[in-house]
Design an enzyme around this catalytic site. Structure first.
Site, PDB file in Angstrom:
ATOM      1  N   LYS A 220       0.817  -1.211   0.000  1.00 30.41           N
ATOM      2  CA  LYS A 220       0.000   0.000   0.000  1.00 30.41           C
ATOM      3  C   LYS A 220       0.854   1.266   0.000  1.00 30.41           C
ATOM      4  CE  LYS A 220      -4.379  -1.856   1.497  1.00 30.41           C
ATOM      5  NZ  LYS A 220      -5.479  -1.852   2.474  1.00 30.41           N
ATOM      6  N   ARG A 254      -3.736 -10.091   4.888  1.00 34.11           N
ATOM      7  CA  ARG A 254      -4.254 -10.059   3.514  1.00 34.11           C
ATOM      8  C   ARG A 254      -3.113  -9.592   2.608  1.00 34.11           C
ATOM      9  NH1 ARG A 254      -6.902  -6.492  -0.122  1.00 34.11           N
ATOM     10  NH2 ARG A 254      -8.508  -7.552  -1.363  1.00 34.11           N
TER      11      ARG A 254
END
Length: 284
Positions: A220, A254
């Site tokens: 991210k 995740r």
């Protein structure tokens, strides 16, 4: 009684049935948005072999700034992937990354039980659907929509405000009969770089809810932007962040990169639970 060392840590593998997710390496559609059945089956088989316990299928990108596809397009992308996973990996849990109750109902009719991974934070129709079908539910903190979320980052105390959000989630889950829900702090959603790091540093505060905690940190922007790199180069940063998340109580990671996450978990267990031992012991 299980000890901390016995704690189950699950890898949720990201399977993007999209052509516009922020990390190109995660996309499972062939050129032109066509479903590549053979390539898809190979990918999910490898993910399971590398340690994935959950395959998280998403057919509508929710990256910051993205626009949603229609319900029909989402379903047409998702349906062949669901059938392939159900056939190819029958012992692996399926999660569906969607914010649409109608997609949940259609998927349930097709494959039966699965985990609903809802990045919208939930709406009344979704809660009602999940409760009626008896499904597990991932509740994620966010604000606004993918198009507007990054303009909605005003917090006095980001962790405290996210905790208050989950106080409401707990009440809502109880009201709709959703007994099994998973807490996702929403890293990267409606949060600045600094706020994401503060949330990660203080993630152990979410233990008060007694729910499994999902950390979605993989590649991210709050990891790669401070380093001046791209998502393609953010694997090492992801592994460091995942290690911190595990130390702060994460139960589910995740990730895009399953083999590397498996190694991170193995090293975390050595760091957190190893008692030393005699020099004659074999190295792990």
């Amino acid at each position: 009684m299980a000890t901390a060392e016995d704690k189950s840590i699950i890898i949720m593998a990201i399977v993007n049935l999209t052509d516009d997710s922020f990390y190109p390496g995660s996309r499972c559609l062939a050129e032109g948005g066509i479903f590549d059945g053979e390539g898809f089956r190979l990918r999910v088989r490898n993910m399971v072999k590398e340690g994935a316990g959950i395959l998280d299928l998403g057919a509508c990108s929710t990256r910051p700034g993205s626009r949603s596809v229609s319900e029909e397009e989402e379903w047409e992308r998702l349906r062949p992937g669901l059938l392939a996973v159900a056939e190819e990996c029958p012992g692996v849990r399926i999660s569906i990354d969607t914010f649409r109750p109608a997609i949940v109902s259609r998927a349930y009719d097709l494959i039966g039980s699965f985990i609903v991974n809802d990045v919208s934070g939930g709406c009344a129709d979704m809660w009602s659907t999940v409760g009626e079908l008896g499904l597990e539910y991932v509740a994620m903190h966010t604000r606004g929509t993918p198009e507007t979320m990054q303009q909605l980052t005003e917090y006095d105390d980001v962790t405290l405000e996210v905790i208050r959000f989950f106080d409401t989630i707990a009440e809502t889950a109880y009201r709709y009969g959703v007994k099994d829900w998973i807490l996702d702090p929403g890293f990267g959603f409606a949060k600045t770089v600094e706020q994401n790091w503060a949330l990660l540093r203080e993630m152990d505060r979410f233990g008060k809810f007694g729910k499994r905690i999902l950390a979605g940190l993989s590649r991210k922007s709050f990891l790669y932007k401070p380093l001046g790199i791209t998502p393609d180069d953010a694997l090492t940063a992801t592994q460091i962040a995942d290690f911190i998340a595990l130390d702060k109580g994460a139960d589910i990671l995740r990730v895009h990169d399953v083999a590397e996450a498996s190694r991170t978990i193995r090293l975390f267990r050595l760091y957190r639970y190893s008692s030393g031992g005699s020099p004659s012991q074999k190295p792990v």
